[in-house]
Structures are given as C-alpha cells and as structure tokens.
Design a protein around this motif. Structure first.
Motif, PDB file in Angstrom:
ATOM      1  N   LEU A  15      16.432  -6.979  14.950  1.00  0.00           N
ATOM      2  CA  LEU A  15      17.416  -6.055  14.381  1.00  0.00           C
ATOM      3  C   LEU A  15      17.213  -4.621  14.850  1.00  0.00           C
ATOM      4  O   LEU A  15      18.175  -3.858  14.998  1.00  0.00           O
ATOM      5  N   ALA A  16      15.972  -4.237  15.084  1.00  0.00           N
ATOM      6  CA  ALA A  16      15.665  -2.838  15.388  1.00  0.00           C
ATOM      7  C   ALA A  16      16.101  -2.407  16.781  1.00  0.00           C
ATOM      8  O   ALA A  16      16.308  -1.205  17.015  1.00  0.00           O
ATOM      9  N   GLN A  17      16.261  -3.351  17.702  1.00  0.00           N
ATOM     10  CA  GLN A  17      16.450  -2.965  19.098  1.00  0.00           C
ATOM     11  C   GLN A  17      17.664  -2.067  19.345  1.00  0.00           C
ATOM     12  O   GLN A  17      17.569  -1.104  20.091  1.00  0.00           O
ATOM     13  N   PRO A  18      18.840  -2.308  18.734  1.00  0.00           N
ATOM     14  CA  PRO A  18      19.942  -1.361  18.934  1.00  0.00           C
ATOM     15  C   PRO A  18      19.825  -0.098  18.080  1.00  0.00           C
ATOM     16  O   PRO A  18      20.665   0.794  18.195  1.00  0.00           O
ATOM     17  N   LEU A  19      18.805  -0.017  17.215  1.00  0.00           N
ATOM     18  CA  LEU A  19      18.726   1.049  16.219  1.00  0.00           C
ATOM     19  C   LEU A  19      17.652   2.088  16.526  1.00  0.00           C
ATOM     20  O   LEU A  19      17.463   3.020  15.738  1.00  0.00           O
ATOM     21  N   LEU A  20      16.955   1.935  17.647  1.00  0.00           N
ATOM     22  CA  LEU A  20      15.795   2.773  17.904  1.00  0.00           C
ATOM     23  C   LEU A  20      16.129   4.263  17.913  1.00  0.00           C
ATOM     24  O   LEU A  20      15.390   5.086  17.369  1.00  0.00           O
ATOM     25  N   LYS A  21      17.264   4.613  18.513  1.00  0.00           N
ATOM     26  CA  LYS A  21      17.646   6.023  18.575  1.00  0.00           C
ATOM     27  C   LYS A  21      17.934   6.572  17.182  1.00  0.00           C
ATOM     28  O   LYS A  21      17.514   7.683  16.832  1.00  0.00           O
ATOM     29  N   SER A  22      18.636   5.805  16.344  1.00  0.00           N
ATOM     30  CA  SER A  22      18.950   6.250  14.978  1.00  0.00           C
ATOM     31  C   SER A  22      17.690   6.375  14.133  1.00  0.00           C
ATOM     32  O   SER A  22      17.543   7.309  13.338  1.00  0.00           O
ATOM     33  N   MET A  23      16.772   5.413  14.296  1.00  0.00           N
ATOM     34  CA  MET A  23      15.515   5.492  13.555  1.00  0.00           C
ATOM     35  C   MET A  23      14.735   6.747  13.936  1.00  0.00           C
ATOM     36  O   MET A  23      14.172   7.430  13.073  1.00  0.00           O
ATOM     37  N   ALA A  24      14.687   7.037  15.240  1.00  0.00           N
ATOM     38  CA  ALA A  24      13.954   8.219  15.700  1.00  0.00           C
ATOM     39  C   ALA A  24      14.529   9.483  15.102  1.00  0.00           C
ATOM     40  O   ALA A  24      13.798  10.374  14.646  1.00  0.00           O
ATOM     41  N   SER A  25      15.856   9.574  15.064  1.00  0.00           N
ATOM     42  CA  SER A  25      16.517  10.750  14.508  1.00  0.00           C
ATOM     43  C   SER A  25      16.306  10.862  13.000  1.00  0.00           C
ATOM     44  O   SER A  25      15.999  11.928  12.469  1.00  0.00           O
ATOM     45  N   SER A  26      16.442   9.735  12.303  1.00  0.00           N
ATOM     46  CA  SER A  26      16.333   9.734  10.846  1.00  0.00           C
ATOM     47  C   SER A  26      14.928  10.053  10.366  1.00  0.00           C
ATOM     48  O   SER A  26      14.740  10.777   9.374  1.00  0.00           O
ATOM     49  N   LEU A  27      13.919   9.526  11.063  1.00  0.00           N
ATOM     50  CA  LEU A  27      12.534   9.674  10.620  1.00  0.00           C
ATOM     51  C   LEU A  27      11.786  10.755  11.396  1.00  0.00           C
ATOM     52  O   LEU A  27      10.575  10.909  11.230  1.00  0.00           O
ATOM     53  N   HIS A  28      12.509  11.481  12.285  1.00  0.00           N
ATOM     54  CA  HIS A  28      11.966  12.641  12.989  1.00  0.00           C
ATOM     55  C   HIS A  28      10.761  12.280  13.858  1.00  0.00           C
ATOM     56  O   HIS A  28       9.676  12.867  13.735  1.00  0.00           O
TER      57      HIS A  28
END
Length: 373
Positions: A15-28
């Motif tokens: 699940l995380a593979q398309p979300l890596l950029k959003s996770m990086a932005s959200s969690l700084h």
C-alpha cells in the motif's frame, strides 16, 4: 475464498509504494529515506516467515489465519493514526509481521492439492496474490487522492475485519497437523531445512534476487512519475499493467506440473534482464515503461510460482516450514531492493536504479545457469 484472503492480506505490504511522497510531506522527512517504510514492512514480513508461518505445521490453521488477520487490522489502524515517523516505521514492522498469513494459506492449499495438481493450485492462489498487489497499489493511490494516505490504512483495516468474519463462517476447522513438537523444536527445524534441502537453497537465492529487482522497480518508480506531476491515482494505474504477472502465475504452475520448471526459469530470468531496457525510458516514454512493467512482472511471477512448486514437491510433510523458509529469501530481497532503489535515485537518479536492476537480473540468470551444471 483463499485467493481473496491472500489478495487482501498481501496488499497491505504494498500500500505504501504510491504514497511515499505524501508520507514524506506529512511526517516531515526527506524523500530519500521514505523507502524505509517498505523496508520496515519487509523486515516484519521476514520475521513472520521464520517465526509465525511454521506454526501452520503445528496449530489449527483456521484459528491461526483468523488470529493473524485480526492482529493485522489492529496494526493497520495504528499505522493510519501515526503522527510520528518512528511510530509509523514501528507499526509497519507489525503490518509486515501479520501479512505472512498469505504463506500460511498458500502452504495449506498446497497440502490440500493432489500432487499432480499442486503447481496449478499454487498458481491459482498466487494469481490472487498478484492481483491483490496490483489492486492494492491502484486503490491506494485512488483513496489517497480523495482522502489522504491515512485513509488507505484505515480502509484496509475495515476490509481485514470483514474478511475475518467471513472466514470464521466459511472455512471449516481443520484437524491439528500430525507434527508433535515444541515451538522451539519447530523453529529449529526451519533453520535445518536450509541445510538439508538443496532445492530450497537454490530457489531461495533466486527469490532473493528477483524480488530485489521487483522491489527496486515498484519502490522507486513513484519518484520519476511524481516528478512528471502524475497524481496518486495515475501512478497507481501503472500497477494494473502488471496484470501479466497474474497470468504468468497461473500458467507457470501448469508448466511446472508438466516438468518444464527449469526451462521456464531460464527463459523468465533472461526476460527479466531485458525488461529494464524499456523501464529505463520512464522519464521520456510512459508507453515503454508500461511495456517494461508488463515484462518484469510476468518474469518475476513465473519464476516465483515455479520456485514454490519445486520446493513443495521436495517435502510434503513440511509445507508451512518450507513456505516460511523460502519466503524469507523473498522478504530479504524486497527489503534490500526498496532501500537501495530510493538511495540510488536520490544520489544518481533513475538511470542508476535501472542499471542496478539489470545487474541484479543478470546475476540471477548467471546463478541459475551455474546451478544447472
């Protein structure tokens, strides 16, 4: 029912593979370290393969499967609510740990199948696994575009809870496996399989290499696509191109039943190496990237199903332990591929990822060629 169970469970790993950029932005955090999310999941998966999957040879499989699914749902809820990078990484280890229910199901199906249909049965179940991976990536992107990356994990948790209820009603209780041993003896026997089963060692090394390749592509691919301003949904759509992998999974099982396992392996590994040529054009041609994705997924899944068919045929009395031991190599390869791909992309770019992927594929082909002598 078993295929659907595997599809939903294995999707949690990807699940995380398309979300890596959003996770990086959200969690700084820096984009270059986001591959650690995939790596953490694979670390948990590797631990589960060695310490949970073998329980299928010792415990009531229905109870084991449902317990793992319920614990998986709990871990997904915590992941979706994580506010800190460290918390998310720790939780992803648990998500991977519980996702090994897939291998409990695969080993169970292999035990139920007649020897002459074992490859076909594994191929059918693996087709469900591949479809789960593909749909997981796609739906992950769609949900993230609509409601954010956290909603992806909370939605998956709801599906897992529903699946646990369905399985409780639909799957009959199985008799306790005949193996009589303590847990410590059981785990010791798993490590013993590495020493006593040459087929496991050979096919395990191939699994490590091909899934390092697989993980390098799918972990890093989101980065050049995001650089082209593609949305989560559009990025996830590329996963559907890998449907060829599901077709390969179904066909390769039948080929193994006919005694064509070695021939299928050699052809697929050569194809895997060549697949990185069109993949290298991702920054200039999305069409060529699709061709490369189809080719790579086909090759990886064909080798994977052939590996399992040959390994399970070697020891019919240790299906769960063999599944755990073999898939340990898969998990190690996936973890190494994920972290290597994001680091290579951060330092040298997409072409470095592709060159490394092609080198790993070539190494797998050379290893297979040498093992035939």
């Amino acid at each position: 029912m078993l295929s659907v169970t595997c599809a939903l469970s294995v999707a949690n790993v990807y699940l995380a593979q398309p979300l890596l950029k959003s996770m990086a932005s959200s969690l700084h955090v820096q984009p270059g370290v986001t591959g650690m999310v995939v790596t953490a999941t694979q670390i948990g998966y590797a631990a589960g393969l060695l310490f949970l999957v073998p329980l299928g040879d010792l415990c009531n499989r229905k109870h084991l499967i449902i317990t793992q699914i319920l614990l998986s749902a709990a871990a997904l809820i915590v992941a979706g609510c994580s506010q800190h990078w460290g918390t998310l990484l720790s939780t992803m280890v648990l998500v991977g740990l519980m996702a090994v229910v897939v291998q409990v199901v695969v080993a169970y199906a292999a035990t139920l199948a007649a020897p002459q249909q074992r490859g076909k049965t594994i191929g059918t179940i693996t087709s469900g696994v591949v479809i789960g991976i593909l749909l997981g990536r796609f739906l992950s992107g769609v949900i993230a575009d609509v409601a954010g990356w956290r909603a992806v994990y909370l939605s998956s948790a709801c599906l897992m809870l529903m699946m646990a209820g369905v399985l409780w009603k639909a799957i009959p209780s199985t008799q306790q496996p005949p193996l009589k041993a303590s847990y410590r003896t059981l785990i010791r026997s798993v490590f013993g399989l590495f020493l006593t089963e040459p087929m496991l060692r050979k096919r395990g090394v191939l699994a490590l290499l091909i899934f390092a390749d697989f993980s390098m592509l799918w972990t890093a691919m989101v980065l050049p696509l995001s650089a082209q301003s593609l949305s989560h949904t559009q990025t996830g759509l590329f996963g559907l191109a890998g449907i060829a992998g599901a077709l390969a999974a179904a066909k390769a099982g039948r080929w193994a039943d006919r005694g064509w396992g070695q021939r299928t392996t050699g052809f697929s590994l050569a194809l895997l190496t060549l697949s990185w040529l069109p993949i290298a054009c991702a920054e200039t041609s999305l069409l060529l990237l699709i061709v490369g994705v189809i080719t790579l997924d086909f090759a990886v899944q064909a080798v994977h199903v052939t590996n399992q068919s040959l390994i399970f045929a070697a020891r019919s009395d240790a299906q769960s332990r063999l599944a755990g031991a073999y898939m340990f190599f898969y998990s190690v390869g996936s973890a190494l591929g994920a972290i290597a791909a994001t680091q290579l992309y951060a330092v040298w770019g997409w072409q470095a990822v592709c060159l490394s992927g092609a080198a790993v594929s070539a190494a797998a082909f050379i290893f297979w060629s040498g093992s035939q002598k």
